[in-house]
Every structure is written in C-alpha cells, then in structure tokens.
Design a protein around this motif. Sequence first.
Motif, mmCIF file in Angstrom:
data_model
loop_
_atom_site.group_PDB
_atom_site.id
_atom_site.type_symbol
_atom_site.label_atom_id
_atom_site.label_comp_id
_atom_site.label_asym_id
_atom_site.label_seq_id
_atom_site.Cartn_x
_atom_site.Cartn_y
_atom_site.Cartn_z
ATOM 1 N N ARG A 10 0.881 -1.168 0.000
ATOM 2 C CA ARG A 10 0.000 0.000 0.000
ATOM 3 C C ARG A 10 0.926 1.228 0.000
ATOM 4 N NH1 ARG A 10 -3.352 -3.188 4.527
ATOM 5 N NH2 ARG A 10 -5.082 -3.930 3.250
ATOM 6 N N MET A 63 -3.266 -6.515 0.983
ATOM 7 C CA MET A 63 -3.967 -7.805 1.002
ATOM 8 C C MET A 63 -5.094 -7.717 2.027
ATOM 9 S SD MET A 63 -0.571 -10.139 0.724
ATOM 10 C CE MET A 63 0.629 -9.669 -0.528
ATOM 11 N N ASN A 64 -5.625 -8.841 2.443
ATOM 12 C CA ASN A 64 -6.622 -8.860 3.502
ATOM 13 C C ASN A 64 -5.834 -8.887 4.808
ATOM 14 O OD1 ASN A 64 -9.161 -9.495 1.755
ATOM 15 N ND2 ASN A 64 -7.586 -10.942 1.096
ATOM 16 N N THR A 65 -5.784 -7.762 5.506
ATOM 17 C CA THR A 65 -4.832 -7.667 6.607
ATOM 18 C C THR A 65 -5.505 -7.456 7.956
ATOM 19 O OG1 THR A 65 -4.523 -5.323 6.103
ATOM 20 C CG2 THR A 65 -2.938 -6.871 5.144
ATOM 21 N N HIS A 67 -4.533 -6.818 12.040
ATOM 22 C CA HIS A 67 -3.592 -6.461 13.098
ATOM 23 C C HIS A 67 -4.322 -6.681 14.420
ATOM 24 C CE1 HIS A 67 -1.569 -2.894 15.365
ATOM 25 N NE2 HIS A 67 -0.747 -3.912 15.391
ATOM 26 N N PHE A 76 -6.678 -15.587 15.751
ATOM 27 C CA PHE A 76 -7.502 -14.947 14.724
ATOM 28 C C PHE A 76 -7.257 -15.658 13.382
ATOM 29 C CE2 PHE A 76 -8.965 -10.708 16.493
ATOM 30 C CZ PHE A 76 -8.427 -10.836 17.763
ATOM 31 N N GLY A 79 -9.082 -18.834 13.015
ATOM 32 C CA GLY A 79 -10.482 -18.585 12.658
ATOM 33 C C GLY A 79 -10.640 -18.292 11.181
ATOM 34 N N VAL A 80 -9.747 -17.454 10.648
ATOM 35 C CA VAL A 80 -9.816 -17.108 9.219
ATOM 36 C C VAL A 80 -9.620 -18.369 8.372
ATOM 37 C CG1 VAL A 80 -8.670 -15.842 7.346
ATOM 38 C CG2 VAL A 80 -9.024 -14.717 9.555
ATOM 39 N N GLY B 72 -11.795 -13.715 13.842
ATOM 40 C CA GLY B 72 -11.167 -13.999 12.546
ATOM 41 C C GLY B 72 -12.159 -14.607 11.568
ATOM 42 N N LEU B 75 -14.713 -12.219 10.098
ATOM 43 C CA LEU B 75 -14.197 -11.342 9.036
ATOM 44 C C LEU B 75 -14.283 -11.990 7.655
ATOM 45 C CD1 LEU B 75 -11.192 -9.792 10.959
ATOM 46 C CD2 LEU B 75 -13.106 -8.510 9.968
ATOM 47 N N TYR B 98 -11.551 -5.875 21.399
ATOM 48 C CA TYR B 98 -11.093 -5.796 20.012
ATOM 49 C C TYR B 98 -12.297 -5.823 19.062
ATOM 50 C CZ TYR B 98 -8.450 -6.679 15.752
ATOM 51 O OH TYR B 98 -7.909 -6.579 14.495
ATOM 52 N N TYR B 225 -13.418 -10.606 4.034
ATOM 53 C CA TYR B 225 -12.113 -10.914 3.456
ATOM 54 C C TYR B 225 -12.304 -11.762 2.193
ATOM 55 C CZ TYR B 225 -9.128 -9.323 7.342
ATOM 56 O OH TYR B 225 -8.438 -8.571 8.256
ATOM 57 N N ARG B 230 -9.757 -6.174 0.179
ATOM 58 C CA ARG B 230 -8.412 -6.039 0.744
ATOM 59 C C ARG B 230 -8.306 -4.899 1.763
ATOM 60 N NH1 ARG B 230 -7.014 -6.239 -4.666
ATOM 61 N NH2 ARG B 230 -6.019 -4.176 -4.536
ATOM 62 N N PHE B 231 -9.159 -4.950 2.770
ATOM 63 C CA PHE B 231 -9.138 -3.878 3.771
ATOM 64 C C PHE B 231 -8.308 -4.277 4.983
ATOM 65 C CE2 PHE B 231 -12.374 -5.858 6.521
ATOM 66 C CZ PHE B 231 -12.941 -6.757 5.635
ATOM 67 N N HIS B 232 -8.018 -3.276 5.815
ATOM 68 C CA HIS B 232 -7.179 -3.473 6.992
ATOM 69 C C HIS B 232 -8.031 -3.383 8.255
ATOM 70 C CE1 HIS B 232 -3.499 -3.592 9.292
ATOM 71 N NE2 HIS B 232 -3.732 -2.430 9.864
ATOM 72 N N VAL B 233 -7.764 -4.268 9.191
ATOM 73 C CA VAL B 233 -8.494 -4.270 10.455
ATOM 74 C C VAL B 233 -7.475 -4.189 11.586
ATOM 75 C CG1 VAL B 233 -10.089 -5.571 11.919
ATOM 76 C CG2 VAL B 233 -10.315 -5.718 9.435
ATOM 77 N N THR B 234 -7.725 -3.302 12.539
ATOM 78 C CA THR B 234 -6.806 -3.145 13.671
ATOM 79 C C THR B 234 -7.572 -2.811 14.938
ATOM 80 O OG1 THR B 234 -4.904 -1.886 14.526
ATOM 81 C CG2 THR B 234 -6.420 -0.680 13.113
ATOM 82 N N LEU B 236 -6.220 -0.724 17.004
ATOM 83 C CA LEU B 236 -5.827 0.662 17.265
ATOM 84 C C LEU B 236 -6.962 1.592 16.853
ATOM 85 C CD1 LEU B 236 -2.256 0.533 15.700
ATOM 86 C CD2 LEU B 236 -2.701 1.022 18.097
ATOM 87 N N THR B 241 -10.703 4.635 7.034
ATOM 88 C CA THR B 241 -9.993 3.708 6.148
ATOM 89 C C THR B 241 -9.615 2.410 6.857
ATOM 90 O OG1 THR B 241 -7.815 4.557 6.773
ATOM 91 C CG2 THR B 241 -8.922 5.657 4.932
ATOM 92 N N PHE B 243 -7.094 2.360 8.966
ATOM 93 C CA PHE B 243 -5.683 2.490 9.337
ATOM 94 C C PHE B 243 -5.538 3.387 10.567
ATOM 95 C CE2 PHE B 243 -5.542 0.981 5.037
ATOM 96 C CZ PHE B 243 -4.547 0.012 5.118
#
Lengths: 277, 386
Positions: A10, A63-65, A67, A76, A79-80, B72, B75, B98, B225, B230-234, B236, B241, B243
């Motif tokens: 990215r 990608m499919n990310t 954190h 996690f 699970g995915v 997980g 998602l 979370y 997913y 292609r998104f981001h999960v956190t 934080l 977005t 992020f």
Amino acid sequence: MAVDYLHYLRADKLPHMWCPGCGIGIVVKSMIGAIDALGWDKNETAVVSGIGCTSRAPGYMDMNTLHTTHGRALTFATGVKMAAPDKHVIVIAGDGDSSAIGGNHFIHACRRNIDITMIIVNNNIYGMTGGQFSPTTPYGAKAATTPHGNIDPAFDLGQLAIGAGATYVARGSVDNGRMLQKYLKDGMAHHGFSVIEALSNCHTQFGRRNKMSDPVVMVEWIANKVVTKAKAEKMPPEELEGKIITGELHRNDERPEYTDEYSQLIQRVQKKAGVHQ
Amino acid sequence: MSNGSGRTDIVFWSGNEIVAEAAIAAGCRFYAGYPITPSSEIAHVMAERLPEVGGTFIQMEDEIASMGAIIGASLTGKKTMTATSGPGFSLKMENIGYAYMAEVPCVVVNVMRGGPSTGLPTALAQADVMQTRWGTHGDHPTIALTPAYHREIYFSTIKAFNYAEKYRIPVMLLLDEVIGHMSEGMKVPDPSEYEIFNRIKPSVPPEKYFPYDSSFGDVPPMASYFEGFRFHVTGLNHTKTGFPTTDPDICQREEERMIRKVMKDAEALADLEEYQLDDAEIAVFSFGSTARGARVAVDEARKQGIKAGLLRAITLWPFPDRQVHELASRVKAFVVPEVNLGQMILEVERTAHRDMPIVGVNRVGGVPIPPYEILSKIKEVARNGR
Ligand code: SF4
C-alpha cells in the motif's frame, strides 16, 4: 522477471514506521518475493499479526490484513483459515509476541498442523515497548529489564516448533535475504503448519545496549553467528559453540493437515446423517 | 427455510441446548470454545451439529484463543459464536474489546456462575452483569440479553445474532446456571416466528470502499475478506480507512459514533415484561432465573393484599433508563432481587433518580433466591416504607 514490489504494497502508507536499517524491512521484502514467486493472488491472501514492531507489517501490505491483539495473531488466523480453508493465511510476529504472550497458541497451531505460514522475526528483544528482554534474548545480554545482564535461558524457536509438531521449520537471517526468501517460499508452498524464523536486527533497542547501535554492525554480528546446516554438518562441535544453524531444519509431508481433516469430518458426518449439500 | 434442527415438535432441551440449536437456526456456522462449566453443553451440541450443516466447530487451546478465532472467522463473512462462564469471560475480555473497536459481529454466551475467581463452578450466580457492561477496557456500548424462559432463550439467541450483524458488535447472551441447565418442554419455533438479519455488505466497488465509512450511517457496511476489498483491520484507533490514527478529533468522533450506533436505538432494543404493574405500588425489578421466583412472590403479595408488580428485563443492556425512570414516578418503592451483592440495583437507583426506597434481595451462595425471601422484602417495604 523483477518483482513489482509496489503491486503488493500500500504505497500510500509509506514511508514505514520502522527505524532506518531495521531488519523487518528485509523480511517483508523476502516475503513479497516469495508470494510473487508462488503467484499468490492478493485477494486470496490474508496477513495476520499481533502487537509489536513486526506486527505493523500487514498494514503496508495490499492484502486482507488483520492487526490483532498482543500474542493472539494465530488465534484470529486459525479462525480465518478454518472459515476459508482454500485461502492463503500468513502470520507475521515478533519473538515476544509469538513465544512469550503467544506461546500457547504457537505450540497448539504446530500441533494441529493447520496450513498457516508463521513468520517469526526474531530480534531477541521487545522493540516497540522499549527494549525489554524476550524469551529469545541471549544469556548475559543487556536489556531495559536486564540492566545487570540476562539470566533467563533462551528458547530455540526452531526446536520448539519441531517438538510441538510443525511440519515445515526453517531458519534464515536478514544478512541473507535470498536464502530467507527461499525458506519463506518453501514454507508458504508447504501444505501444513510452517514456521520460518528470521534472525533480525533491532539495533535501536537491543544493539544500543549491547555495543551494536549501528545496524551494519549488528547485521554483521548476525552474519558471523549463523552457519548453514550444510556447513555445520562438516564442522567439529567446538567450532559450532555459540553458532546458530540456518537452513531447512525439519520437514514432514505425511502428517494430515487440519482443515483437510475437518472437511473430511464434515463429509463423514453428512454422509451418515444423509445430508446432501 | 428450516430452523436447522429439522424439529418442529415438542422438545425437552436445557437452556444451553436451546442456545446451540437457535444459533444454528440464526445462521451461525462457526463456533470456537474452550471447556468450562456450566456452559459446556453448548459446545457439545455445536460439535455434533455444526458439521451436519457444513459449519465449523473448533475447540481452541484456551478462552482467549476461542474469542480470537470467532473474530477472525467473522471477518470472512461467517456468523460466529463462543460460549463460556465467569473465569472464561474474564479471559476473553481483551478480545471482546477488540471486536468492539474493530466492529466485528459475533455472539458471546456467558452462563453465569459464582465468583470472583474459580468461585462456584457449577452453581448459580448473576454477578457478571457489570462485567458484561464494563469488563473490557475503554468505552463501548453493550447489548446483553437475559432470557428467563425456554422459547424466550431461543428467540433471544436469534436476536443476539441479528443485533451483532445489524450493529457490527459482539453481543452478549447472558444466561445464569439455572437457565442454562434447566430443561423445559417447548415447541421449537418455526422460522416464520422470527426474522433473520444479515450484515449489510458494501454497495460500492473495492476502490471506493472504506470499512468504517460513516457516510452510509453509523453502522458502516462490512465487506468480507477474500472478496476483493483487501481492507485493513486493527484494534488501534483508526480512521474510516481502517488504518491507525492518533488524531484526537477523529478518535473522539469515531468512538462517539460507535456508542451512538447502538444507543440511538435504545428504545427499540428495550425488551421488558411488565407484570401486574398497572396499579402497582411496589415494583420488583429482576432478570434471568431470579425473575421467575420474583413473579411467584408478586402473585403471593397480591394474594395478601399488597399491590406488587414485576418489571423483568429481557434486554438488560442497554439498561431501560426511560422505562425504569417512568415507573419510579408511579410506584412507591423498588425491590431488586439478584444473585449477587447488589449490582443492577445501582442502575435502578441511577435511573429512578428519586428519593424513594430501593432495596435489594441478595444471595451469593450458589442457590436461587427463594420466592419467600423476595415476598418478605416486599412485605417489609409495604409495611415500613423501606
Ligand atoms: S525498535 Fe527495533 S524492531 Fe522496532 S523498528 Fe526499531 S530497529 Fe526495528
């Protein structure tokens, strides 16, 4: 053909947050090289992490990310993978994340032999939280919480993974990105739980306290410490003292993979129950 | 459509078994758990039944792992659930937070037992009600359901999944040991008796998609997913977005949205049974198995000439602030029986917001509160005004 790294990154999230010279960048580069060599589709790949410097890697990958929380990336990721067994799942974690707070999840993922690739960036320290010792900090080393020298014995992550049942285990180091990339590729291609340990430098938190604050000096320290498996086999034990062996440490292509086992279980149960789906 | 069990006849199931069967009827296709009494039967049924419907059951290495696994799996687009009891609920707290922060739908069942710590492993308590509200760190809304009768457990389980999907949050299904273990005859609800809600998917192409895009409302559409987004999960704090950000204004705005998305529907989420309250002078506030005894006490009080009534919360959180406040203006006193040393009574006091007797009936020894104890408190309050 040259790898188009930006295809997997990215770009708008760069520059990254790591210290200049940090080894994590080399691991990410090798990881992308391996994914590219295997022809994995970004849409079909998930990258999962916990907490720490290493765990920021997924944020840069297109990608499919995911954190997650400290130590729990594998939970996690399990699970995915169980919910989408035909997709690729990679976990990237630091040494503290994977073998201290996440140690239980680590051995159980090894035991299940679930088809996840686990990349451990081992820099022997908690970098993000300020340089506390980790389960892989060498005996005698200085850390923020071992000002008088470390008395904790260190884990051998490769042996831990082998003992717990991982079916592909390899160790590389950031002084040799090419070799690391080969193990990452083999581990990703392997159908089962694979563990690739990447010996890396945290010159900021580990090096600074142990007379190696320059990243080049610290990477040289790693390069002098490692011996390939092939070389080691020809060396006398006294010369191997204090050395770390790199290479493919273990491989077993026979053990059943966990998601395969579960899909067979579903078939058995449905056949017995007369369900046609 | 079928209710999954293929049963529409009369069954004799425990509350725990009902939760499992109703979860499957609600569309749950992924369960991760860790053995713990008194919730284990939920895992037993899920292990047997999920493969039959092509779903996934996994027994994880610990409670924390089970919570991570259901997040997980969610998602990827699956409806997911875990079940536990007191100590396991404590362990799950970080990952429950979370799920609030990352706005991932899932259902967490807690069959309450005595505590703190190992406490009374197979015995009744209702002492996790405040932990359910405030157990994880940070601010967040809470939806927690406390059904007390068997068909109600079935419908509450389905609602728990619907709310999780509708609001993108972990929803708490709070049974207590008696509700979880007691078996009652019931007719399995027909799918025509309930509705199923599925999460709203994005209507925009991947390049225009943001996982927390509030221009679509306080509950942003949720992609899965592997569908090209292609998104981001956190965990934080993050911008729309997905992020990370530390921008104070964005953090404030997003956290307020995450609470508002549930609390603005507080009226619709309220689910209360009002029993004998029309002319009541003494209101009993109760929930779960204790409310069943409270109903007996109210009947008995009426026989003895005391105008008592019962307000039973089926949705415990969000707390029915308005309803309790209004009731407080009509009655002279509240009696609040609960199997803990006084937790929900704090909410009754807060929302009644009046100088009036509000008295608890409390037990923590692992046994239900007998109706006569509630009755004698009602009589005492009727006699002395406190
Ligand atoms: S603190 Fe250490 S591990 Fe973290 S980015 Fe800096 S060098 Fe890398």
